[in-house]
Design a protein around this motif. Structure first.
Motif, PDB file in Angstrom:
ATOM      1  N   LEU A  63       1.101  -1.527   0.101  1.00 54.05           N
ATOM      2  CA  LEU A  63      -0.406  -0.220   0.399  1.00 54.05           C
ATOM      3  C   LEU A  63       0.985   0.990  -0.246  1.00 54.05           C
ATOM      4  O   LEU A  63       1.097   2.029  -0.657  1.00 54.05           O
ATOM      5  N   GLU A  64       2.155   1.266   1.097  1.00 52.50           N
ATOM      6  CA  GLU A  64       2.987   2.461   0.448  1.00 52.50           C
ATOM      7  C   GLU A  64       3.826   2.277  -0.523  1.00 52.50           C
ATOM      8  O   GLU A  64       3.983   4.047  -0.800  1.00 52.50           O
ATOM      9  N   SER A  65       3.737   1.539  -1.310  1.00 48.09           N
ATOM     10  CA  SER A  65       4.708   1.593  -2.291  1.00 48.09           C
ATOM     11  C   SER A  65       3.452   2.495  -3.813  1.00 48.09           C
ATOM     12  O   SER A  65       4.224   2.922  -4.578  1.00 48.09           O
ATOM     13  N   LEU A  66       2.663   1.595  -3.197  1.00 44.18           N
ATOM     14  CA  LEU A  66       1.526   2.427  -4.329  1.00 44.18           C
ATOM     15  C   LEU A  66       0.686   3.726  -3.971  1.00 44.18           C
ATOM     16  O   LEU A  66       0.725   4.552  -5.164  1.00 44.18           O
ATOM     17  N   SER A  67       0.914   4.232  -3.185  1.00 47.40           N
ATOM     18  CA  SER A  67       0.704   5.434  -2.487  1.00 47.40           C
ATOM     19  C   SER A  67       2.289   6.256  -2.872  1.00 47.40           C
ATOM     20  O   SER A  67       1.323   7.957  -3.380  1.00 47.40           O
ATOM     21  N   GLY A  68       2.517   5.684  -2.404  1.00 49.54           N
ATOM     22  CA  GLY A  68       3.749   6.674  -3.532  1.00 49.54           C
ATOM     23  C   GLY A  68       3.684   7.037  -4.851  1.00 49.54           C
ATOM     24  O   GLY A  68       4.165   8.450  -5.583  1.00 49.54           O
ATOM     25  N   GLU A  69       3.681   5.787  -6.176  1.00 47.62           N
ATOM     26  CA  GLU A  69       3.415   6.500  -7.039  1.00 47.62           C
ATOM     27  C   GLU A  69       1.895   7.202  -7.199  1.00 47.62           C
ATOM     28  O   GLU A  69       1.829   7.637  -8.411  1.00 47.62           O
ATOM     29  N   MET A  70       1.141   6.926  -6.481  1.00 41.03           N
ATOM     30  CA  MET A  70       0.205   7.708  -6.637  1.00 41.03           C
ATOM     31  C   MET A  70       0.329   9.259  -6.315  1.00 41.03           C
ATOM     32  O   MET A  70      -0.856  10.252  -6.718  1.00 41.03           O
ATOM     33  N   GLU A  71       1.395   9.162  -5.426  1.00 42.79           N
ATOM     34  CA  GLU A  71       1.066  10.716  -4.839  1.00 42.79           C
ATOM     35  C   GLU A  71       1.930  11.496  -5.794  1.00 42.79           C
ATOM     36  O   GLU A  71       1.665  12.592  -6.588  1.00 42.79           O
ATOM     37  N   LYS A  72       2.810  10.961  -7.045  1.00 39.21           N
ATOM     38  CA  LYS A  72       3.296  11.925  -7.854  1.00 39.21           C
ATOM     39  C   LYS A  72       2.454  11.552  -9.135  1.00 39.21           C
ATOM     40  O   LYS A  72       2.518  12.710  -9.550  1.00 39.21           O
ATOM     41  N   LEU A  73       2.124  10.838  -9.414  1.00 36.48           N
ATOM     42  CA  LEU A  73       0.897  11.559 -10.053  1.00 36.48           C
ATOM     43  C   LEU A  73      -0.276  13.153  -9.674  1.00 36.48           C
ATOM     44  O   LEU A  73      -0.798  13.446 -10.290  1.00 36.48           O
ATOM     45  N   TRP A  74      -0.565  12.236  -8.202  1.00 38.26           N
ATOM     46  CA  TRP A  74      -1.418  13.795  -7.231  1.00 38.26           C
ATOM     47  C   TRP A  74      -0.539  14.826  -7.886  1.00 38.26           C
ATOM     48  O   TRP A  74      -1.155  16.204  -8.531  1.00 38.26           O
TER      49      TRP A  74
END
Length: 441
Positions: free
Chosen positions: A218-229
């Motif tokens: 979840l933390e890894s996917l959140s990092g990718e999602m935050e870049k897109l955000w």
């Protein structure tokens, strides 16, 4: 009481290295350790997944602890309990015998209890002449005392991990919500950008989220999602900064700039502050003198021909077609969804579409279309606004710009049906002439 001699289980149950480790841990218990059995049991419950214990196994452990008469467990005290299977099943809410034996084995394998089996496998205690227990066979609770601090540490670690998992899940949820709504805002407001790529990138990340995921994933996917955000956020912020500050609809003045005197005087009907404060009687009289019937669609289209450009195939045959064209014109004019929604609620879909069509026709002369629409909506709430004057003003400007030839005898000056369109709406030409005649010169 003598120290227990039994080290191997009775019957076909085999001896394992795990049992030996549990017995060694029980021997290493601090001599001065005194623990509250229910506090330790609570720690064991919180760390049950780490220990490998099941819910039913803990139900049996709770029953075993209840057979010990003391709440405080001491290293030099009697720590063996010897209830029969029937007594255990009764305190374990009627658990079946086979289930009881299976989960007792789980407690032993987890090192939470130690078996002290008698020569014949029965559970009992032998007492001396003074009534003191000399030898007991049953389940030894010594690991509860010996590993109490370990269980407490494990419970604390589990709580920390649960909190970290919850925070990671909340963060991912908020990022997903923000990205979806920012993409919707960008598309709705007409912000230039590769929104299709943003949508595809978002869907690719979301597609890799399993039904049950560990915290690390979840933390890894959140990092990718935050870049897109961040990328989408920067795009929206940059676009917002480049806009004219006067286009901000929350501006206290809601400034409306219009160089066309006809549109200003005819459509706003005394929009000046003195009319708003004092309620200009002439403007109110003009509103009351306007036709109560709805404007024909043909008249609206002749007054606002630019709306045809926004319709598919340049065909607007019904009011719903005009409303659809108005939905396309709204973001082009910089009108926010909230201002458009409020106008539709106050004016109604049809009147709001006519109002926006008139604003779109004179967009080059209006500094803040959103502020203008909000101002007209506010006037409509007080009953001080009608779409008739706006459309009549646009038609008058069109007539004045066309420089028509004098009409035949009996016709009104400046009125040429042939120049006003071919929609068939000018079956209402008499209505138009009457409305123009009533307007103050």
């Amino acid at each position: 009481m003598t120290h227990p001699l039994s080290t191997t289980p009775f019957g076909r149950r085999p001896m394992t290295l795990g049992m030996i480790s549990s017995q060694l841990a029980a021997k290493a218990k601090p001599e001065t350790a005194i623990v509250h059995k229910w506090h330790v049991f609570q720690h064991i419950k919180e760390a049950r997944q780490v220990l490998g214990a099941t819910d039913r196994a803990l139900t049996i452990l709770h029953a075993l602890l209840s057979f010990h008469p003391e709440t405080a467990l001491e290293p030099d005290g009697e720590l063996i309990v010897w209830p029969s299977n029937e007594q255990l099943m009764a305190r374990a809410n009627g658990m079946p015998p086979t289930t009881l034996r299976r989960h007792l084995a789980v407690l032993v394998d987890c090192g939470l209890i130690i078996r002290r089996d008698s020569p014949n496998g029965k559970r009992y205690a032998r007492k001396g002449h003074g009534g003191e227990i000399e030898q007991a066979y049953g389940f030894d609770l010594a690991p509860i005392v010996a590993r109490a601090e370990e269980y407490k540490s494990l419970a604390g670690a589990v709580q920390v991990e649960k909190k970290a998992f919850r925070v990671a899940k909340e963060r991912l949820t908020i990022l997903r919500r923000d990205i979806v709504k920012m993409i919707e805002a960008g598309l709705e407001e007409g912000v230039p950008g590769n929104w299709k790529r943003f949508q595809q990138a978002y869907q690719e990340i979301v597609g890799r989220i399993p039904r049950t995921a560990p915290r690390q994933l979840l933390e890894s996917l959140s990092g990718e999602m935050e870049k897109l955000w961040r990328e989408i956020r920067e795009l929206l912020e940059t676009f917002a900064k480049t806009q004219n500050p006067d286009a901000n609809e929350s501006h206290s003045g809601r400034h409306i700039q219009n160089s066309n005197p006809d549109l200003s005087s005819e459509s706003e009907l005394g929009l000046a502050k003195k009319d708003e404060a004092g309620g200009n009687a002439a403007a109110n009289h003009n509103l009351r003198s306007l036709p109560k019937r709805e404007l024909p669609l043909g008249i609206v289209l002749d007054a606002c021909p630019n709306m045809r450009w926004l319709s598919k195939g340049s065909e607007i045959r019904h009011w719903k077609d005009l409303l659809a064209a108005a939905e396309l014109a709204r973001p082009m004019l910089g009108i926010s969804p909230s201002a458009w929604r409020e106008a539709r609620e106050v004016l109604g879909d049809q009147q709001a579409a006519i109002t926006l069509a008139a604003i779109h026709q004179k967009a080059d002369q209006i500094n803040s279309a959103g502020g203008y629409l909000r101002s007209l909506t506010d006037r409509a709430k007080d009953g001080k606004f009608s779409v008739w004057p706006m459309i009549m003003a646009l038609l008058r400007a069109k007539l004045d710009g066309s420089k028509p030839t004098p009409p035949p005898a009996g016709g009104p000056a400046g009125f040429e049906p042939g120049k006003l369109g071919q929609t068939g709406a000018y079956q209402a030409s008499a209505e138009l002439r009457a409305s123009l005649a009533r307007r103050p010169k």
